[in-house]
Design a protein around this motif. Structure first.
Motif, PDB file in Angstrom:
ATOM      1  N   LEU A 267     -12.823   3.516  -3.112  1.00  0.00           N
ATOM      2  CA  LEU A 267     -13.615   4.541  -3.780  1.00  0.00           C
ATOM      3  C   LEU A 267     -14.901   3.952  -4.355  1.00  0.00           C
TER       4      LEU A 267
ATOM      5  N   SER B  74     -17.018   2.394   1.719  1.00  0.00           N
ATOM      6  CA  SER B  74     -16.337   3.623   1.288  1.00  0.00           C
ATOM      7  C   SER B  74     -16.287   4.670   2.405  1.00  0.00           C
TER       8      SER B  74
ATOM      9  N   PRO C 125      -6.038  -1.662  -3.712  1.00  0.00           N
ATOM     10  CA  PRO C 125      -6.267  -2.258  -2.395  1.00  0.00           C
ATOM     11  C   PRO C 125      -7.378  -3.290  -2.448  1.00  0.00           C
TER      12      PRO C 125
ATOM     13  N   GLU D  51     -10.037   4.524   1.212  1.00  0.00           N
ATOM     14  CA  GLU D  51      -9.290   4.101   0.030  1.00  0.00           C
ATOM     15  C   GLU D  51     -10.155   3.279  -0.934  1.00  0.00           C
TER      16      GLU D  51
ATOM     17  N   ILE E 259     -10.268  -0.200  -8.041  1.00  0.00           N
ATOM     18  CA  ILE E 259     -11.002  -0.778  -6.921  1.00  0.00           C
ATOM     19  C   ILE E 259     -11.861  -1.950  -7.392  1.00  0.00           C
TER      20      ILE E 259
ATOM     21  N   LYS F 250       0.991   4.015  -3.200  1.00  0.00           N
ATOM     22  CA  LYS F 250       0.085   5.075  -2.726  1.00  0.00           C
ATOM     23  C   LYS F 250      -0.112   6.225  -3.716  1.00  0.00           C
TER      24      LYS F 250
ATOM     25  N   ASP G  50      -2.786   1.404  -7.890  1.00  0.00           N
ATOM     26  CA  ASP G  50      -2.934   1.129  -6.466  1.00  0.00           C
ATOM     27  C   ASP G  50      -4.249   0.388  -6.333  1.00  0.00           C
TER      28      ASP G  50
ATOM     29  N   ARG H 158       0.839  -1.204   0.000  1.00  0.00           N
ATOM     30  CA  ARG H 158       0.000   0.000   0.000  1.00  0.00           C
ATOM     31  C   ARG H 158       0.875   1.255   0.000  1.00  0.00           C
TER      32      ARG H 158
ATOM     33  N   LYS I  20      -5.893   4.738  -8.834  1.00  0.00           N
ATOM     34  CA  LYS I  20      -6.602   3.693  -8.101  1.00  0.00           C
ATOM     35  C   LYS I  20      -7.312   2.713  -9.047  1.00  0.00           C
TER      36      LYS I  20
ATOM     37  N   ARG J 134     -13.667   2.882   4.968  1.00  0.00           N
ATOM     38  CA  ARG J 134     -12.341   2.736   4.364  1.00  0.00           C
ATOM     39  C   ARG J 134     -12.240   3.693   3.181  1.00  0.00           C
TER      40      ARG J 134
END
Length: 946
Positions: A562, A555, A90, A560, A52, A46, A88, A42, A50, A558
């Motif tokens: 999105l 969301s 996650p 991160e 997701i 960073k 990124d 992470r 992103k 957390r």
């Protein structure tokens, strides 16, 4: 005889041939945990854009099965490949923790003790059970090699999640989507609760099929509606309905006809009857009349009249066993597919009946209690179980003379997906999210078109479901779930005017103390003096609301993660499940879909296409596979399968996958073994100075990388497996590495020919380890640790390899044609070996008789052609000089290439095993060929092409 063994550059690597995955993989998991690999990743990623993938939460009940493994592995492949692609990405796993299955599990595990628990203690028992099950599943998911924030998953029973769910609910109320209604819903007699559409599945069931006569109250009126000027012929006149749910007849309020269908007034008599006075009149849809009369065993005397259904609207009929009259009504839902063309209408027991009954102002009568028994005030059938009452209803109809016919009927019928038992439609007061009153259906259908659906048919599937679905019943009469935190007026039943604000305040309380905060709440705490006029709703939310609101809840908890997410990935059944509930809650709350893309996979079956079943003995347990073959083999099986369809698995299929894994592993091991002592900073050869064959290998790897990355981006993982396996078996093992062995083993360790080969192998290994990482995660990390050169701590901290290219460097060899010639030679050498005319290819001298086109491709290799063919001698001559014994390389002799092979008569070099006429010509090494002698004592050989 001198010993030259130590002069040969044999492979050397710490990467073992035997994978021993079942033992090594847990060690790797411990290493990842100790070094906090996910947490470090992470930090590494960073500042990247992103990506997701939002995890659909599995239900926290029972050990994982092979379907769970497929789902989680696919998600992990995507997340890891997107990470290598420079994102990124996650991954926060989740669990669905409320609902009836956990209640039942607690009741089963605790036995009598569960019945003695008060509601709060029972909820705590459910909470503890769910967390125990979660931990069991989490260990197996981690064991699969799935990388994510396992220490901090999202769980729908967490107070923070529950509170955010209530906040989202408050917004849905603000947006005007909630209402309370008394209407029929699917009701499970075992759950004692309403069911959502996604909780209903269809299975075959045998029901009593009956044709029932509803006697016309006013014969003169009926004659008039059929356009008859005189009286009807003698005998009773009845409209005949057909139903497979006799138990719903006590709630009948009307008979529905289609306005445009033709209906016949038929005079009929019992079959074989010749006596007068036995005739009666039946009203049937004209198209269906013959089949009805045939099954009922009655004969047609004559058709008296015919009329459209619209003409019969409003006619009064007598209920077949109650003293009440019911009207004929019209409905577009009536069909001619089966039955009589007349539909028994009970608004309390059917959605279509309810809708048409609402149009006509019919009573919504529901004489059935939550336990599936008729209420005490129900005439004739009080206290009877509905399905048991079917037989009694038939008997009553026979006694009253209103039964025309009955027989068993096999048909598809709704069942509870948990209990696998038939459900009923039962009108009850419930809370609904309306599909119409605030435009939810229209908005949801518009959003569907903005989403990328993979496969594409998923779009039409969910579109048709949303287009035709009824309002969503979100209330459940159970204990373990997020409350419908509503206050209703004791007299009017209306919601409190400040409902959204009050729900938000309840959410604050739940964030601190969980859902118990609502159940223990004194209304006066929030309502003050108004509390005396309001009561708390005791229902909980449908569990599909819990998971369906994860787009909002996660969301918020957390940041991160999105929203909207880039991707939702689940089984193809989730078009009616999580994809469906998520879409509706997101559109109702935020006016948009919660996802940009939706990807579905099929379900696991055995190698004969049968579903997994303990009774069939074909269940494949992922735990067993991981503890024997290893998780990486399981992951490779998932990647190798076209998961858009059914996914076949068996011990034999997994064994074949294990064989494929070994071929890939052995290819990498060869690369690593021959990189011993290679320092990429110190020893790498510039691409422009590399041997031509090595440049070909890099170009092939670069081409393949583009294909692999494209396949990862389009989620075509089976193509990656096919291409990668083919690369290992054909391009590498079948050609490049096979040709390379002589150069690697016999040329000078630090000489240009070997360093050129090592440079190419280094970059191929750098690329391959990354191609493999999303799929064979444990193996890739193992490879990473023994790769030469300074590198990041984990392969997952990197991105795709930047394979150097030979831009501006001409390729002197037409390798495609060379490979074609090589394949022909190898086939002939194999034929001679089988015939025992040669032992190994190096026993052979080959001459290729070539047309000018072929000579242009082969001549540039010169003496190095023998290294490509792995023969001791290889020559090229004009096709016109070929001897009679030369063989054409194609059956018709039109290719322009012939070959002649003879057994070499030269002495064998004991170091390189080539049979060469110059063996013994160097006095210091009488057993070596001149090439090997020069590699030992001289400047070493030069290679330009191979």
């Amino acid at each position: 005889m001198a010993d030259y063994k130590n002069t040969v550059n044999l492979p050397e690597t710490a990467f073992p041939m035997k994978a021993d995955l079942a033992r090594r993989e847990p060690e790797m998991l411990a290493w990842w945990a100790e070094h906090q690999t996910y947490e470090k990743l992470r930090a590494v990623a960073k500042d990247r854009p992103k990506f997701i993938l939002h995890d659909g939460p599995p239900y926290a009940n029972g050990a994982i099965h092979i379907g769970h493994a497929v789902n989680k592995i696919l998600k992990d492949i995507i997340v890891k490949s997107r990470t290598l692609d420079g994102f990124d990405a996650p991954y926060v796993p989740g669990w669905d923790c409320h609902g009836l299955p956990i209640e039942h599990a607690v009741e089963k595990v605790r036995g009598r003790e569960a019945k003695q628990l008060d509601a709060k203690a029972f909820r705590q028992a459910c909470r503890e059970f769910a967390m125990e099950q979660l931990d069991v599943q989490r260990k197996d998911f981690i064991r699969l090699g799935v990388m994510g924030d396992w220490a901090n998953p999202y769980v729908t029973l967490a107070p923070r999640y529950e509170s955010e769910q209530l906040r989202a609910f408050a917004q849905i109320i603000r947006n005007g989507h909630l209402y309370k209604g008394y209407k029929p819903v699917h009701w499970c007699l075992d759950c004692r609760s309403a069911l959502a559409e996604a909780e209903v599945e269809y299975d075959d069931r045998t029901s009593p099929s009956i044709d029932v006569k509803f006697l016309a109250v006013d014969r003169a009126d009926l004659a008039k509606r059929f356009g008859l000027s005189g009286a009807l012929p003698p005998g009773g006149a009845s409209v005949v309905i057909w139903t497979t749910t006799p138990w719903t007849l006590p709630a009948n309020q009307a008979v529905a006809l289609h306005p445009e269908f033709d209906y016949s007034l038929l005079q009929v008599a019992p079959a074989g009857s010749e006596s007068a006075g036995t005739e009666e009149l039946l009203v049937l849809a004209s198209e269906l009349a013959p089949s009805v009369l045939q099954r009922a065993g009655v004969q047609l005397v004559r058709e008296v009249a015919r009329a459209k259904g619209a003409a019969l609207e409003g006619a009064k009929l007598r209920h077949p066993f109650y003293e009440r009259d019911v009207p004929v009504i019209l409905g577009e839902h009536v069909t001619l597919e089966s039955g009589t063309g007349a539909v028994h209408t009970a608004p309390g027991h059917g959605q279509e009946d309810f809708v048409v009954g609402k149009q006509y102002g019919l009573p919504v009568d529901n004489p059935v209690g939550s336990d599936g028994r008729f209420l005490p005030a129900t005439p004739i059938f009080a206290g009877e179980k509905v399905f048991d009452a079917n037989k009694h209803v038939v008997e009553v109809l026979q006694e009253r003379g209103t039964l025309l016919h009955h027989e068993p009927f096999r048909h598809s019928y709704p069942h509870c997906w948990r209990h696998k038992t038939p459900v009923i439609f039962r009108a009850t007061p419930q809370w609904f999210i309306s599909m119409e009153q605030a435009g939810l259906r229209r908005a949801a259908l518009e959003e569907i078109g903005k989403v990328k659906w993979t496969p594409e048919w998923g779009e039409q599937r969910i579109y048709s479901m949303i287009e035709s679905r009824p309002d969503w019943c979100i209330s459940r009469q159970r204990t373990w779930g997020v409350p419908l935190a509503l206050f209703t007026h004791k007299e009017t039943g209306e919601l409190h005017p400040r409902t959204p604000e009050l729900v938000d305040k309840v959410a604050d309380l739940v964030a601190q103390d969980g859902i118990d905060a609502w159940f223990e709440l004194d209304p006066a705490t929030l309502l003050g003096e108004e509390a005396a006029s309001y009561e708390k709703v005791t229902d909980i939310m449908d569990v599909w609301v819990d998971s369906g609101m994860s787009h909002h809840c996660v969301s918020q908890i957390r940041p991160e993660i999105l929203t909207p997410a880039d991707l939702y990935l689940e089984g193809s059944d989730q078009h009616r499940g999580w994809f469906h509930s998520s879409l509706l809650t997101s559109v109702a709350q935020k006016g948009r879909a919660p996802y940009k893309g939706v990807l579905t996979h099929g379900f696991t079956v055995d190698d004969k296409g049968r579903k997994m079943s303990k009774s069939l003995g074909n269940v494949v347990l992922p735990q067993k596979v991981m503890n024997s073959l290893g998780a990486d083999v399981l992951r490779l099986w998932v990647a190798a399968t076209d998961y858009a369809n059914e996914i076949s698995v068996s011990e034999e299929i997994l064994k074949r996958t294990s064989d494929s894994y070994r071929r890939i592993r052995n290819t990498v091991r060869f690369l690593l073994g021959n990189l011993a002592g290679f320092d990429p900073v110190r020893d790498a050869v510039p691409v422009a100075e590399m041997v031509a064959l090595d440049r070909w290998a890099l170009a092939r790897a670069s081409e393949l990388q583009q294909e692999v990355v494209a396949a990862y981006r389009s989620y075509d993982f089976h193509l990656i497996y096919q291409k990668l396996h083919n690369f290992c078996v054909v391009d590498m093992g079948g050609f490049y590495l096979d040709v390379l062995k002589d150069r690697l083993y016999t040329t000078q360790a630090k000489g240009h020919p070997r360093r050129s080969a090592q440079t190419a192998m280094y970059w191929i290994a750098e690329a391959m380890v990354r191609w493999l990482a999303p799929i064979l995660s444990f193996t890739a990390e193992e490879i990473w640790r023994v790769m030469p050169g300074k590198r990041e701590e984990s392969v997952f901290f990197t991105t795709w390899a930047q394979i150097p290219t030979a831009d501006g460097v001409s390729q002197p060899i037409d390798w495609a044609r060379v490979l074609e010639a090589r394949a022909t030679v190898l086939r002939e050498l194999e034929r001679l070996r089988v015939a025992e005319q040669i032992g190994a290819p190096l026993d052979a001298d080959v001459t290729l008789y070539a047309s000018p086109e072929w000579r242009a491709a082969l001549d540039p290799l010169g003496d190095e052609l023998r290294f490509v063919l792995i023969t001791s001698e290889a020559h090229v001559a004009d096709a016109g000089s070929r001897p009679a014994e030369a063989l054409p390389t194609d059956p018709e002799g039109k290719s322009g290439l012939w070959l002649h092979v003879r057994r070499s008569g030269a002495a064998k070099c004991v170091r390189c095993w080539h049979k060469r006429p110059d063996v013994g010509t160097v006095a210091a090494h009488p057993e070596l060929c001149a090439r090997c002698a020069g590699n030992l004592d001289g400047p070493g050989e030069t290679r330009r092409f191979a």
